[in-house]
Scaffold this motif. Structure first.
Motif, PDB file in Angstrom:
ATOM      1  N   ASP A 139      20.110  23.353  70.483  1.00  0.00           N
ATOM      2  CA  ASP A 139      19.837  24.365  69.465  1.00  0.00           C
ATOM      3  C   ASP A 139      19.877  25.774  70.055  1.00  0.00           C
ATOM      4  OD1 ASP A 139      19.487  22.239  67.698  1.00  0.00           O
ATOM      5  OD2 ASP A 139      17.333  22.122  68.134  1.00  0.00           O
ATOM      6  N   GLU A 140      19.329  25.955  71.252  1.00  0.00           N
ATOM      7  CA  GLU A 140      19.357  27.264  71.913  1.00  0.00           C
ATOM      8  C   GLU A 140      20.793  27.728  72.118  1.00  0.00           C
ATOM      9  OE1 GLU A 140      17.372  26.910  75.656  1.00  0.00           O
ATOM     10  OE2 GLU A 140      15.439  26.448  74.744  1.00  0.00           O
ATOM     11  N   LEU A 141      21.626  26.818  72.592  1.00  0.00           N
ATOM     12  CA  LEU A 141      23.022  27.159  72.853  1.00  0.00           C
ATOM     13  C   LEU A 141      23.739  27.562  71.578  1.00  0.00           C
ATOM     14  CD1 LEU A 141      25.372  27.307  74.863  1.00  0.00           C
ATOM     15  CD2 LEU A 141      25.753  24.875  74.471  1.00  0.00           C
ATOM     16  N   THR A 142      23.502  26.824  70.505  1.00  0.00           N
ATOM     17  CA  THR A 142      24.165  27.108  69.239  1.00  0.00           C
ATOM     18  C   THR A 142      23.663  28.407  68.616  1.00  0.00           C
ATOM     19  OG1 THR A 142      24.414  24.743  68.863  1.00  0.00           O
ATOM     20  CG2 THR A 142      24.732  26.174  66.973  1.00  0.00           C
ATOM     21  N   VAL A 143      22.356  28.572  68.549  1.00  0.00           N
ATOM     22  CA  VAL A 143      21.769  29.737  67.874  1.00  0.00           C
ATOM     23  C   VAL A 143      21.931  31.010  68.702  1.00  0.00           C
ATOM     24  CG1 VAL A 143      19.612  30.728  67.013  1.00  0.00           C
ATOM     25  CG2 VAL A 143      20.147  28.337  66.560  1.00  0.00           C
ATOM     26  N   GLN A 144      21.542  30.958  69.950  1.00  0.00           N
ATOM     27  CA  GLN A 144      21.553  32.169  70.778  1.00  0.00           C
ATOM     28  C   GLN A 144      22.940  32.467  71.351  1.00  0.00           C
ATOM     29  OE1 GLN A 144      18.428  31.992  73.706  1.00  0.00           O
ATOM     30  NE2 GLN A 144      16.906  31.373  72.195  1.00  0.00           N
ATOM     31  N   GLY A 145      23.645  31.407  71.775  1.00  0.00           N
ATOM     32  CA  GLY A 145      24.958  31.604  72.378  1.00  0.00           C
ATOM     33  C   GLY A 145      26.061  31.795  71.353  1.00  0.00           C
ATOM     34  N   GLY A 146      25.858  31.247  70.155  1.00  0.00           N
ATOM     35  CA  GLY A 146      26.835  31.450  69.095  1.00  0.00           C
ATOM     36  C   GLY A 146      27.751  30.274  68.840  1.00  0.00           C
ATOM     37  N   LYS A 147      27.864  29.359  69.800  1.00  0.00           N
ATOM     38  CA  LYS A 147      28.708  28.187  69.587  1.00  0.00           C
ATOM     39  C   LYS A 147      28.256  27.047  70.491  1.00  0.00           C
ATOM     40  CE  LYS A 147      32.331  30.350  72.376  1.00  0.00           C
ATOM     41  NZ  LYS A 147      33.732  30.700  72.450  1.00  0.00           N
ATOM     42  N   GLN A 148      28.593  25.843  70.087  1.00  0.00           N
ATOM     43  CA  GLN A 148      28.244  24.632  70.823  1.00  0.00           C
ATOM     44  C   GLN A 148      29.408  24.277  71.743  1.00  0.00           C
ATOM     45  OE1 GLN A 148      25.299  22.952  70.726  1.00  0.00           O
ATOM     46  NE2 GLN A 148      26.023  21.479  72.208  1.00  0.00           N
ATOM     47  N   GLN A 149      29.509  24.987  72.873  1.00  0.00           N
ATOM     48  CA  GLN A 149      30.592  24.767  73.818  1.00  0.00           C
ATOM     49  C   GLN A 149      30.018  24.775  75.218  1.00  0.00           C
ATOM     50  OE1 GLN A 149      33.849  27.560  73.488  1.00  0.00           O
ATOM     51  NE2 GLN A 149      34.493  27.171  75.578  1.00  0.00           N
ATOM     52  N   VAL A 150      30.456  23.824  76.017  1.00  0.00           N
ATOM     53  CA  VAL A 150      30.027  23.771  77.406  1.00  0.00           C
ATOM     54  C   VAL A 150      31.251  23.746  78.304  1.00  0.00           C
ATOM     55  CG1 VAL A 150      27.829  22.648  76.965  1.00  0.00           C
ATOM     56  CG2 VAL A 150      29.849  21.249  77.346  1.00  0.00           C
ATOM     57  N   PRO A 151      31.158  24.194  79.522  1.00  0.00           N
ATOM     58  CA  PRO A 151      29.995  24.783  80.148  1.00  0.00           C
ATOM     59  C   PRO A 151      29.760  26.205  79.638  1.00  0.00           C
ATOM     60  CG  PRO A 151      31.854  24.879  81.647  1.00  0.00           C
ATOM     61  CD  PRO A 151      32.304  24.107  80.442  1.00  0.00           C
ATOM     62  N   CYS A 152      28.503  26.590  79.690  1.00  0.00           N
ATOM     63  CA  CYS A 152      28.109  27.933  79.272  1.00  0.00           C
ATOM     64  C   CYS A 152      27.055  28.439  80.241  1.00  0.00           C
ATOM     65  CB  CYS A 152      27.565  27.911  77.852  1.00  0.00           C
ATOM     66  SG  CYS A 152      27.020  29.531  77.286  1.00  0.00           S
ATOM     67  N   LEU A 153      27.292  29.605  80.793  1.00  0.00           N
ATOM     68  CA  LEU A 153      26.346  30.222  81.717  1.00  0.00           C
ATOM     69  C   LEU A 153      25.597  31.318  80.986  1.00  0.00           C
ATOM     70  CD1 LEU A 153      25.363  30.268  84.701  1.00  0.00           C
ATOM     71  CD2 LEU A 153      27.031  32.104  85.072  1.00  0.00           C
ATOM     72  N   ARG A 154      24.279  31.169  80.949  1.00  0.00           N
ATOM     73  CA  ARG A 154      23.419  32.195  80.334  1.00  0.00           C
ATOM     74  C   ARG A 154      22.989  33.140  81.445  1.00  0.00           C
ATOM     75  NH1 ARG A 154      17.936  33.347  79.429  1.00  0.00           N
ATOM     76  NH2 ARG A 154      17.517  34.178  77.345  1.00  0.00           N
ATOM     77  N   ILE A 155      23.340  34.409  81.281  1.00  0.00           N
ATOM     78  CA  ILE A 155      23.057  35.430  82.283  1.00  0.00           C
ATOM     79  C   ILE A 155      22.077  36.422  81.681  1.00  0.00           C
ATOM     80  CG2 ILE A 155      24.055  37.198  83.772  1.00  0.00           C
ATOM     81  CD1 ILE A 155      26.800  35.753  83.184  1.00  0.00           C
ATOM     82  N   GLU A 156      20.902  36.516  82.279  1.00  0.00           N
ATOM     83  CA  GLU A 156      19.899  37.467  81.812  1.00  0.00           C
ATOM     84  C   GLU A 156      19.788  38.565  82.850  1.00  0.00           C
ATOM     85  OE1 GLU A 156      15.236  37.570  80.430  1.00  0.00           O
ATOM     86  OE2 GLU A 156      16.290  35.657  80.537  1.00  0.00           O
ATOM     87  N   ASP A 157      20.012  39.810  82.422  1.00  0.00           N
ATOM     88  CA  ASP A 157      19.992  40.939  83.342  1.00  0.00           C
ATOM     89  C   ASP A 157      19.313  42.121  82.669  1.00  0.00           C
ATOM     90  OD1 ASP A 157      20.486  42.371  85.666  1.00  0.00           O
ATOM     91  OD2 ASP A 157      22.512  42.943  85.070  1.00  0.00           O
ATOM     92  N   ASN A 158      18.160  42.507  83.173  1.00  0.00           N
ATOM     93  CA  ASN A 158      17.386  43.637  82.632  1.00  0.00           C
ATOM     94  C   ASN A 158      17.133  43.489  81.133  1.00  0.00           C
ATOM     95  OD1 ASN A 158      17.286  44.892  85.156  1.00  0.00           O
ATOM     96  ND2 ASN A 158      19.243  45.895  84.815  1.00  0.00           N
ATOM     97  N   GLY A 159      16.752  42.305  80.700  1.00  0.00           N
ATOM     98  CA  GLY A 159      16.449  42.064  79.292  1.00  0.00           C
ATOM     99  C   GLY A 159      17.664  41.814  78.422  1.00  0.00           C
ATOM    100  N   GLN A 160      18.857  42.037  78.942  1.00  0.00           N
ATOM    101  CA  GLN A 160      20.099  41.776  78.211  1.00  0.00           C
ATOM    102  C   GLN A 160      20.564  40.356  78.532  1.00  0.00           C
ATOM    103  OE1 GLN A 160      21.564  43.860  76.091  1.00  0.00           O
ATOM    104  NE2 GLN A 160      20.179  45.570  76.468  1.00  0.00           N
ATOM    105  N   VAL A 161      20.971  39.631  77.508  1.00  0.00           N
ATOM    106  CA  VAL A 161      21.452  38.262  77.704  1.00  0.00           C
ATOM    107  C   VAL A 161      22.930  38.197  77.373  1.00  0.00           C
ATOM    108  CG1 VAL A 161      21.214  35.861  76.988  1.00  0.00           C
ATOM    109  CG2 VAL A 161      19.185  37.300  77.178  1.00  0.00           C
ATOM    110  N   GLN A 162      23.688  37.605  78.287  1.00  0.00           N
ATOM    111  CA  GLN A 162      25.126  37.416  78.101  1.00  0.00           C
ATOM    112  C   GLN A 162      25.405  35.927  78.210  1.00  0.00           C
ATOM    113  OE1 GLN A 162      27.475  39.304  81.145  1.00  0.00           O
ATOM    114  NE2 GLN A 162      29.388  38.484  80.376  1.00  0.00           N
ATOM    115  N   TRP A 163      26.267  35.423  77.344  1.00  0.00           N
ATOM    116  CA  TRP A 163      26.659  34.008  77.359  1.00  0.00           C
ATOM    117  C   TRP A 163      28.105  33.951  77.793  1.00  0.00           C
ATOM    118  CZ3 TRP A 163      23.047  30.255  76.113  1.00  0.00           C
ATOM    119  CH2 TRP A 163      21.838  30.736  75.588  1.00  0.00           C
TER     120      TRP A 163
END
Length: 118
Positions: free
Chosen positions: A78-102
């Motif tokens: 659910d996190e991947l779909t809602v926050q990342g925008g799509k259900q696709q793997v592999p996906c690297l979640r990068i958090e940098d200074n409060g900004q999240v990039q998928w």
């Protein structure tokens, strides 16, 4: 079809186990710095996905300690779909200074890790 995918997945996992790449060795203080930097990285993946195996092998080769989550299970799916925008793997979640990039696609993830940690 399920049985074929299951068998192929097990073959991929077996070959990955047999031919596990050697982990990069660094001085302890340098490894601690890199471990601190990788605390904000999370890899969403499927255990038997060949592209996920490719990324995990690159992570091991570089000696990185990146948290991995199974994207087939809730709540990670659910996190991947809602926050990342799509259900696709592999996906690297990068958090940098409060900004999240998928970051999707194995080549892009490996390229990012090579540029940042090589």
């Amino acid at each position: 079809m399920f049985i074929v995918r299951w068998i192929l997945g097990r073959i991929i996992l077996l070959l990955n186990f047999i031919f596990t790449p050697k982990k990069r060795q660094r001085p302890q203080d340098e490894q601690q710095k890199i471990d601190f930097q990788t605390q904000t990285l999370t890899l969403y993946q499927y255990p038997a996905c060949p592209f996920c195996v490719k990324v995990r092998r690159a992570i091991r080769r570089q000696g990185l300690n990146i948290k991995t989550l199974d994207a087939k299970k809730s709540p990670h799916k659910d996190e991947l779909t809602v926050q990342g925008g799509k259900q696709q793997v592999p996906c690297l979640r990068i958090e940098d200074n409060g900004q999240v990039q998928w970051l999707y696609e194995s080549k892009e993830i490996i390229s990012y890790l090579d540029q940042r940690f090589a």
